[in-house]
Design a protein around this motif. Structure first.
Motif, PDB file in Angstrom:
ATOM      1  N   UNK A  60     -18.749 -67.134  39.579  1.00 25.03           N
ATOM      2  CA  UNK A  60     -17.895 -66.434  40.535  1.00 25.03           C
ATOM      3  C   UNK A  60     -16.405 -66.672  40.293  1.00 25.03           C
ATOM      4  N   UNK A  61     -16.033 -67.877  39.813  1.00 23.73           N
ATOM      5  CA  UNK A  61     -14.594 -68.069  39.553  1.00 23.73           C
ATOM      6  C   UNK A  61     -14.142 -67.379  38.263  1.00 23.73           C
TER       7      UNK A  61
ATOM      8  N   UNK B 251     -15.253 -64.280  37.644  1.00 29.32           N
ATOM      9  CA  UNK B 251     -15.520 -62.847  37.849  1.00 29.32           C
ATOM     10  C   UNK B 251     -14.264 -61.992  37.877  1.00 29.32           C
ATOM     11  N   UNK B 252     -13.092 -62.591  38.145  1.00 29.30           N
ATOM     12  CA  UNK B 252     -11.895 -61.739  38.265  1.00 29.30           C
ATOM     13  C   UNK B 252     -11.036 -61.740  37.005  1.00 29.30           C
TER      14      UNK B 252
ATOM     15  N   UNK C 285     -10.793 -58.086  35.592  1.00 26.03           N
ATOM     16  CA  UNK C 285     -10.158 -57.234  36.603  1.00 26.03           C
ATOM     17  C   UNK C 285      -8.675 -57.578  36.734  1.00 26.03           C
TER      18      UNK C 285
ATOM     19  N   UNK D   1     -16.835 -53.224  40.569  1.00 18.47           N
ATOM     20  CA  UNK D   1     -15.751 -53.855  41.326  1.00 18.47           C
ATOM     21  C   UNK D   1     -16.126 -55.307  41.599  1.00 18.47           C
ATOM     22  N   UNK D   2     -15.090 -56.174  41.679  1.00 17.12           N
ATOM     23  CA  UNK D   2     -15.370 -57.605  41.774  1.00 17.12           C
ATOM     24  C   UNK D   2     -16.253 -57.988  42.982  1.00 17.12           C
ATOM     25  N   UNK D   3     -15.956 -57.543  44.222  1.00 15.30           N
ATOM     26  CA  UNK D   3     -16.827 -57.972  45.338  1.00 15.30           C
ATOM     27  C   UNK D   3     -18.274 -57.509  45.162  1.00 15.30           C
ATOM     28  N   UNK D   4     -18.474 -56.312  44.608  1.00 15.42           N
ATOM     29  CA  UNK D   4     -19.842 -55.818  44.392  1.00 15.42           C
ATOM     30  C   UNK D   4     -20.536 -56.686  43.344  1.00 15.42           C
TER      31      UNK D   4
ATOM     32  N   UNK E 233     -19.816 -59.772  42.649  1.00 16.62           N
ATOM     33  CA  UNK E 233     -20.049 -61.111  43.216  1.00 16.62           C
ATOM     34  C   UNK E 233     -21.352 -61.154  44.009  1.00 16.62           C
ATOM     35  N   UNK E 234     -21.565 -60.179  44.877  1.00 11.20           N
ATOM     36  CA  UNK E 234     -22.762 -60.233  45.729  1.00 11.20           C
ATOM     37  C   UNK E 234     -24.020 -59.991  44.893  1.00 11.20           C
ATOM     38  N   UNK E 235     -23.936 -59.097  43.915  1.00 14.52           N
ATOM     39  CA  UNK E 235     -25.104 -58.857  43.060  1.00 14.52           C
ATOM     40  C   UNK E 235     -25.425 -60.111  42.235  1.00 14.52           C
TER      41      UNK E 235
ATOM     42  N   UNK F 130     -24.693 -63.344  42.967  1.00 17.62           N
ATOM     43  CA  UNK F 130     -25.247 -64.426  43.796  1.00 17.62           C
ATOM     44  C   UNK F 130     -26.708 -64.124  44.135  1.00 17.62           C
ATOM     45  N   UNK F 131     -26.975 -62.863  44.505  1.00 20.72           N
ATOM     46  CA  UNK F 131     -28.354 -62.472  44.815  1.00 20.72           C
ATOM     47  C   UNK F 131     -29.257 -62.626  43.610  1.00 20.72           C
TER      48      UNK F 131
END
Lengths: 272, 233
Positions: free
Chosen positions: A88-89, A91-92, A95, A183-186, A188-190, A192-193
């Protein structure tokens, strides 16, 4: 311009940028603290030895101290949870190039996109692994203060290399590459899941998962196959060859996503 | 006149937030429900389908809303401009927060009502209590996302902490359900302990913690210039 020097340059700058981000250290220290609490609850008794009547069948049995067991628990728990933070760190990173418009500047200078992307992966992953290594060493240092058996240090190093490193490299590849598409938030959630579904979910949940396949990147195949460590094993009795195959596969998959992102970005640039 | 101006301001904030921040909860819940639908075609047991549908509302929706809030709090490319406007930056952030929470709440409430009516076996709680199923963890993640976004000033870093908490609570759910001090922090009690006697207390405690976190974020935003210190990109 020589591709190797582009790669090394990108790697050096990405490493410096990432390692100087305070948030990377803070976040990984927070996650490392959580893992340490979990380890303390599950495995710290192995440092001193303890009595147990697990299953409450019969008399209490004495379990002698075992630094080896404590170290392997530490490595396995790190491998199961820290890659979430590592991924996650990172992931950006791609972008950020778009957001700060440096990608447009890069497009005007010599030096291939592939070398820069691969340098970004190596530099970002190496820098993010620094806090992970420091946390791992800190946990190990605590164990050695409680039970001074430096003879287990080679085991600790091997466990870090076989359990923690491959999963981290796998997620680093995905997290550098996929934000090219999502996109980064999308993402991130995918991500983690996916990590929970494909790494930590057990068959008892009744939900179809790849956690029981060779794609599991949480270190649970390697801990059983290479160190004959039973707890949290996916299938007890895993062979050395299977565990090595699992490690090779997840590292290669991480690299392949970088190659895929490189081809995608080239295609995208050609369309402009 | 004032109402119209407020609505217009909300309309602009919605456009600035973008489609993804508002649609993320819907996408995630739809993903879980679609997955449950596929499993249903394969004659999976109702208990497993119910768990997947509950997981969508209790784990997926809150994380989606929390990530959107933390990303919104962590980055604002026109921050310097915001501080020169007559509208306080805090008001603007409140509007954006309200929009994200509203989008998540609409999805949560509609899905709970729809599932309770269409598939009465799917959720472990009746309609009234069922709203707490998604509301408590959603508020908690939004509160935590707001504070983390402001303190870490990085959407990747704040997302990493939220994701770490999410995975750890799912993986160590047995510990959270069995340990007294951990119960007020147990975000997924409906999925793993729906019949527990502490369920309602857990929901109320989660909401109380969320309100405390949001109050912290609100107080922080009274000093908007703090946002300038070292935005971590």
């Amino acid at each position: 311009m020589n591709q190797a020097s582009v790669l090394l340059g990108a790697m050096r700058y990405e490493f410096r940028m990432q390692i100087r981000r305070r948030a990377v250290w803070v976040v990984l220290a927070f996650l490392g603290g959580m893992v340490f609490l979990l380890w303390y609850g599950i495995a710290s008794d192995y440092l001193y030895g303890f009595y147990t009547n697990k299953g409450e069948a019969g008399a209490h049995v004495y379990v002698p101290p075992s630094l080896r067991t404590a170290v392997l628990y530490w490595a396995l728990l790190m491998a199961m949870f820290l890659p979430v933070g590592v991924g996650l760190v990172l992931a950006d990173r791609l972008a950020r190039d778009r957001q700060s418009r440096v990608d447009e500047i890069f497009a005007t200078v010599p030096g291939a996109l592939g070398a820069r992307l691969f340098g970004k992966y190596l530099g970002g992953a190496l820098a993010t692994l620094m806090p992970v290594a420091v946390l791992y060493a800190a946990g190990l240092g605590y164990m050695l203060t409680q039970r001074a058996e430096p003879g287990e240090l080679p085991l600790a190093l091997a466990a870090f290399a076989a359990l923690v490193l491959p999963g981290s490299l796998f997620v680093a590849g995905w997290s550098i590459a996929l934000p090219a598409l999502l996109k980064v938030p999308l993402y991130q959630i995918l991500f983690v899941g996916y990590w929970f579904w494909a790494g930590l979910l057990t068959d008892r949940a009744g939900v179809p998962t790849v956690a029981g396949t060779v794609l599991n990147a949480s270190g649970r195949w390697a801990s059983n196959g290479l160190f004959q460590f039973m707890p949290l094993a996916i299938r007890p009795g895993t062979g050395v060859a299977f565990a090595l195959g699992n490690i090779a596969l997840i590292v290669v998959l991480g690299l392949l996503t970088i190659v895929a992102a490189w081809r995608y970005l080239l295609w995208q640039r050609a369309r402009q | 006149m004032r109402l119209r101006a407020s609505l217009r301001a909300l309309h602009y904030e919605r456009r600035i937030l973008g489609v993804l921040a508002l649609a993320l909860p819907l996408l995630i819940v739809a993903g879980f429900d679609g997955f449950a639908g596929l499993l249903g075609l394969g004659r999976t047991a109702h208990s497993v389908l119910g768990n997947v549908l509950t997981a969508g509302l209790e784990t997926g929706l809150p994380l989606a809303a929390g990530l959107s809030v933390s990303a919104m709090m962590a980055q604002d490319s026109a921050l310097e401009l915001q501080l020169s406007l007559p509208t306080a930056y805090r008001t603007t952030v409140q509007r954006r927060f309200a929009l994200i929470l509203l989008a998540a709440a609409l999805v949560g409430a509609a899905a709970t009502v729809g599932l309770t009516l269409a598939l009465p076996w799917s959720l472990a709680k009746p309609l009234g209590a069922g709203q707490l199923l998604w509301l408590a963890p959603t508020l908690w993640f939004c509160g935590a996302g707001a504070v983390l976004g402001l303190l870490l000033r990085s959407r990747a870093a704040s997302g990493a902490v939220l994701g770490g908490i999410w995975v750890a609570e799912l993986a160590a759910h047995g510990y959270f359900a069995a340990t007294g001090w951990a119960r007020p922090w147990f975000l997924f009690a409906t999925l793993y302990a729906p019949e527990a006697d502490f369920w309602l207390a857990n929901r109320v405690e989660l909401i109380a913690i969320a309100l405390a976190l949001l109050a912290g974020a609100w107080l922080y935003l009274r000093n908007p210039e703090w946002r300038f210190h070292g935005e971590d990109a």
